[in-house]
Scaffold this motif. Structure first.
Motif, PDB file in Angstrom:
ATOM      1  N   ALA A   1       0.977  -1.219   0.035  1.00 51.15           N
ATOM      2  CA  ALA A   1       0.061   0.262  -0.016  1.00 51.15           C
ATOM      3  C   ALA A   1       1.011   1.148   0.045  1.00 51.15           C
ATOM      4  CB  ALA A   1      -0.882   0.037   1.317  1.00 51.15           C
ATOM      5  N   ALA A   2       0.603   2.309  -0.601  1.00 53.47           N
ATOM      6  CA  ALA A   2       1.545   3.513  -1.111  1.00 53.47           C
ATOM      7  C   ALA A   2       1.174   4.305   0.044  1.00 53.47           C
ATOM      8  CB  ALA A   2       1.182   4.078  -2.384  1.00 53.47           C
ATOM      9  N   SER A   3       2.241   4.961   0.411  1.00 54.69           N
ATOM     10  CA  SER A   3       2.263   6.142   1.470  1.00 54.69           C
ATOM     11  C   SER A   3       1.035   6.957   1.097  1.00 54.69           C
ATOM     12  CB  SER A   3       3.553   6.599   1.544  1.00 54.69           C
ATOM     13  OG  SER A   3       3.598   7.719   2.710  1.00 54.69           O
ATOM     14  N   GLY A   4       0.285   7.464   2.358  1.00 55.48           N
ATOM     15  CA  GLY A   4      -0.863   8.271   1.874  1.00 55.48           C
ATOM     16  C   GLY A   4      -2.146   7.801   1.626  1.00 55.48           C
ATOM     17  N   ALA A   5      -1.989   6.602   1.042  1.00 56.32           N
ATOM     18  CA  ALA A   5      -3.395   5.883   0.568  1.00 56.32           C
ATOM     19  C   ALA A   5      -4.086   5.160   1.464  1.00 56.32           C
ATOM     20  CB  ALA A   5      -3.221   5.303  -0.719  1.00 56.32           C
ATOM     21  N   TYR A   6      -3.176   4.955   2.586  1.00 56.38           N
ATOM     22  CA  TYR A   6      -3.698   3.583   3.390  1.00 56.38           C
ATOM     23  C   TYR A   6      -3.475   3.904   4.779  1.00 56.38           C
ATOM     24  CZ  TYR A   6      -5.336  -1.226   2.970  1.00 56.38           C
ATOM     25  OH  TYR A   6      -6.062  -2.460   2.826  1.00 56.38           O
ATOM     26  N   GLY A   7      -3.102   5.205   5.353  1.00 52.82           N
ATOM     27  CA  GLY A   7      -2.937   5.666   6.545  1.00 52.82           C
ATOM     28  C   GLY A   7      -2.138   4.833   7.241  1.00 52.82           C
ATOM     29  N   PHE A   8      -2.300   4.234   8.263  1.00 49.31           N
ATOM     30  CA  PHE A   8      -1.587   3.319   9.238  1.00 49.31           C
ATOM     31  C   PHE A   8      -1.923   2.021   9.297  1.00 49.31           C
ATOM     32  CE2 PHE A   8      -0.690   7.905  10.684  1.00 49.31           C
ATOM     33  CZ  PHE A   8       0.735   7.601  10.408  1.00 49.31           C
ATOM     34  N   GLY A   9      -2.755   1.615   8.186  1.00 53.62           N
ATOM     35  CA  GLY A   9      -3.126   0.417   8.055  1.00 53.62           C
ATOM     36  C   GLY A   9      -4.653  -0.108   8.876  1.00 53.62           C
ATOM     37  N   GLU A  10      -5.318   0.811   9.297  1.00 51.21           N
ATOM     38  CA  GLU A  10      -6.305   0.470  10.093  1.00 51.21           C
ATOM     39  C   GLU A  10      -7.719   0.874   9.581  1.00 51.21           C
ATOM     40  OE1 GLU A  10      -5.679   2.468  14.022  1.00 51.21           O
ATOM     41  OE2 GLU A  10      -4.125   0.870  14.231  1.00 51.21           O
ATOM     42  N   ASP A  11      -7.545   1.441   8.528  1.00 51.31           N
ATOM     43  CA  ASP A  11      -8.968   1.593   7.957  1.00 51.31           C
ATOM     44  C   ASP A  11      -9.772   0.842   6.880  1.00 51.31           C
ATOM     45  OD1 ASP A  11      -8.658   4.351   9.344  1.00 51.31           O
ATOM     46  OD2 ASP A  11      -7.041   4.686   7.837  1.00 51.31           O
ATOM     47  N   TYR A  12      -9.074  -0.014   6.459  1.00 52.10           N
ATOM     48  CA  TYR A  12      -9.785  -1.001   5.650  1.00 52.10           C
ATOM     49  C   TYR A  12      -9.887  -2.338   6.256  1.00 52.10           C
ATOM     50  CZ  TYR A  12      -9.624   2.236   1.756  1.00 52.10           C
ATOM     51  OH  TYR A  12      -9.483   3.224   0.911  1.00 52.10           O
ATOM     52  N   THR A  13      -9.693  -2.450   7.350  1.00 54.24           N
ATOM     53  CA  THR A  13      -9.965  -3.922   8.166  1.00 54.24           C
ATOM     54  C   THR A  13     -11.304  -4.566   8.385  1.00 54.24           C
ATOM     55  OG1 THR A  13      -9.555  -2.877  10.201  1.00 54.24           O
ATOM     56  CG2 THR A  13      -7.625  -3.612   9.403  1.00 54.24           C
ATOM     57  N   ASP A  14     -12.290  -3.390   7.984  1.00 56.86           N
ATOM     58  CA  ASP A  14     -13.472  -4.234   7.907  1.00 56.86           C
ATOM     59  C   ASP A  14     -13.694  -5.200   6.681  1.00 56.86           C
ATOM     60  OD1 ASP A  14     -14.295  -3.119  10.138  1.00 56.86           O
ATOM     61  OD2 ASP A  14     -15.681  -1.703   9.166  1.00 56.86           O
ATOM     62  N   LEU A  15     -12.806  -4.970   5.600  1.00 59.46           N
ATOM     63  CA  LEU A  15     -13.025  -5.513   4.202  1.00 59.46           C
ATOM     64  C   LEU A  15     -11.982  -6.914   4.317  1.00 59.46           C
ATOM     65  CD1 LEU A  15     -13.354  -2.498   1.937  1.00 59.46           C
ATOM     66  CD2 LEU A  15     -15.060  -3.896   3.120  1.00 59.46           C
ATOM     67  N   TYR A  16     -10.868  -6.571   4.716  1.00 62.35           N
ATOM     68  CA  TYR A  16      -9.849  -7.697   4.609  1.00 62.35           C
ATOM     69  C   TYR A  16      -8.800  -7.380   5.620  1.00 62.35           C
ATOM     70  CZ  TYR A  16      -7.769  -4.557   1.134  1.00 62.35           C
ATOM     71  OH  TYR A  16      -7.369  -3.479   0.641  1.00 62.35           O
TER      72      TYR A  16
END
Lengths: 257, 306
Positions: B22-37
């Motif tokens: 995941a590219a910097s700036g697009a994925y925060g610190f990895g906590e925001d998409y964990t509802d999906l995978y």
């Protein structure tokens, strides 16, 4: 709180006015998890950015969600080409909704301006005749959802800027009158920023708790990209937060408009 | 199918279970998409650009749609390196993925201070952002000259033993010269491209859509530029190249790796389809199986130029 990213069938589509559409999706998992005031990110075919749209109403029993939006540009125009039977690709439900029921007993006032009227509808449903809905529009032909609000049993006050229907002028005077009657637990608002400013100021003056739903250009919609910033004052300190994940609903006490 | 294709890659001694970061700036610190995978489905994450002290970023609007892309001007909003180390990093460490800290600064001493703090942690790698177009001080000003890029790389190299990836800006005359300059100063890898500087104007208000007036262009619109630059740089340096810029599909990622990228990063495409990185991995496996290639690393740099 959890969200989904899926394509859901459109079970109803209506034009509410020029360029304003109402869509109902069959999406049980979203309906089950949605709170009043949350939003969805709709994919517009051929565009990179999804369009953030507030949830208008949820029917948990039927597993449906209603979305009402205005065509503002090419993206929303593309979405509005979808018809009944088509699939709508959404990430939903997102963000934090309104604090309902209000923490205090009493009646509530919802104040909606133009396309800011949809996300407040379920508050009126929840409160029925203990809700006063003050809905402001530019003119009579821009009025939407007034009948839906009336059906909830809420006391509906329609205002138009040009006086073509209802109260002539903004929502400010009816709001002041309603607040003066007392016994108001909370004021909830969504609409243009000048309106939100006026609502928050009036509520503060009356000593009534208020919440507003904000709009901002968004990237991801889930909190990752920090594109949709707004400022709040917490513990006496200015703090930049995300409209999508920390909002879109903020208390009138803390939000800097 | 007689074998399961291996899409894992090794870059700078780190093992990535797949080449998608995941590219910097697009994925925060990895906590925001964990509802999906889970985050562990990704090969790695390059965290939001982190500075010594917290930054509030630019005034909104910070994003605009463009043909096949977006412009952004977030301006490095981040909570500061201490919060990264004390709060986010321990949470990231619990996920089974390669964690890359992306660092930025206004002056060289900022980069040194952040790198020293990170050196004492268990973060896997450090990506040096000398290419952010959205801040007035520092950012891309370091990355547009060989001297600037070399001086930051030299300073950070002394400050940490962690693998250092230098993220390059495309807004230069000759990106291979910058890549060679940072390689000479001990960079372990280069990643490219950061965003291309762009602008949009609302013709009714005559105001730029971004409050910062200008911002960084990303998304499929920049993909061919990125492929070209990755190809040029991969041919100019010996260190591994991490390719990014508009990757949206498995075909894009494969193309980028054939151009010379040992791994890839994805950003903008995730806004449109949060599952895009997962689909890229699935597509890579399918491609390898079809082509009877055992390992994804076997395709790196295999373009056959005319």
């Amino acid at each position: 709180m959890s969200f989904f990213c899926n394509s859901y069938p459109i079970v109803d589509k209506k034009a509410l006015g020029e360029g304003i559409y109402s869509y109902t999706l069959k999406c049980p998992e979203v309906a089950e998890n949605a709170n009043i005031g949350q939003f969805v990110q709709i994919k517009a075919e051929g565009y990179m950015l999804r369009r953030p749209i507030s949830i208008c109403s949820v029917d948990k029993g039927n597993g449906t969600m209603r979305l009402v939006f205005e065509v503002r540009g090419k993206g929303t125009d593309k979405i509005s080409e979808l018809n009944k039977g088509d699939l709508m690709d959404v990430i939903a439900p997102l963000g934090n909704g309104f604090t309902v029921p209000a923490k205090k007993d009493g009646r509530v006032i919802v104040v909606g301006g133009g396309i800011g009227t949809p996300p407040l509808l379920d508050i009126a449903k929840l409160y029925g005749d203990k809700c006063t809905a003050i809905l402001g529009f530019r003119s009579f032909d821009k009025i939407i959802l007034d009948k839906d609000y009336a059906k909830t049993g809420a006391n509906v006050i329609v205002c138009t800027d040009d006086g073509s229907t209802g109260v002539h002028g903004t929502v400010a005077q009816p709001l002041a009158d309603e607040l003066a009657k007392g016994d108001v637990a909370a004021v909830y608002a969504c609409g243009p920023t000048p309106m939100l400013k006026a609502v928050v100021a009036a509520a503060k003056q009356a000593g009534v708790y208020s919440e507003v739903s904000l709009e901002q250009r968004m990237g991801c919609g889930v909190g990752a990209c920090v594109v949709c910033a707004c400022t709040v004052i917490r513990d006496g300190e200015e703090k930049v937060v995300r409209v999508c994940k920390d909002g879109p609903v903020f208390s009138g006490e803390e939000v800097v408009l | 199918m007689s074998f399961k294709p291996d899409i894992s890659v090794d870059v700078c001694g780190k093992h990535f279970k797949n080449p998608v970061i995941a590219a910097s700036g697009a994925y925060g610190f990895g906590e925001d998409y964990t509802d999906l995978y889970p985050l562990s489905d990704l090969g790695g994450i390059s965290c939001k650009g982190t500075t010594l002290n917290k930054k509030d970023g630019n005034i909104p609007p910070r994003i605009a749609e463009t043909p096949s892309g977006i412009l952004n001007s977030v301006g490095l909003q981040n909570p500061g390196v201490d919060k990264f180390i004390n709060y986010y990093l321990p949470r990231l460490r619990k996920q089974d993925t390669v964690v890359i800290a992306n660092i930025a600064g206004a002056v060289i001493d900022d980069y040194i201070a952040v790198a020293e703090k990170l050196d004492a942690t268990d973060v896997d790698m450090i990506e040096l952002n000398i290419s952010c177009p959205n801040v007035k001080q520092g950012g891309a000003t370091w990355g547009v000259t060989c001297e600037g890029a070399a001086s930051v790389t030299r300073a950070v190299r002394k400050a940490t033993k962690k693998p250092v990836i230098v993220k390059l800006t495309p807004n230069v005359t000759n990106i291979t010269e910058i890549a060679k300059a940072v390689e000479a100063e001990g960079a372990d890898s280069v990643s490219l491209i950061n965003t291309l500087l762009g602008m949009r104007i609302d013709i009714r208000t005559r105001r730029p859509i971004l409050h910062n007036n200008v911002g960084g262009l990303s998304g499929p619109a920049v993909f061919p530029v990125a492929v070209r630059m990755v190809w040029q740089v991969a041919n100019a340096v010996k260190i591994p190249v991490i390719g990014m810029g508009g990757i949206a599909t498995a075909e894009d990622a494969i193309e980028m790796m054939m151009a010379g990228a040992s791994a890839v990063q994805m950003g903008t495409a995730i806004f449109n389809d949060p599952y895009a990185p997962i689909k890229v991995c699935e597509g890579m496996e399918k491609f390898l199986a079809e082509q009877k290639i055992e390992k994804i690393s076997d395709i790196v740099g295999t373009v056959k130029p005319w």
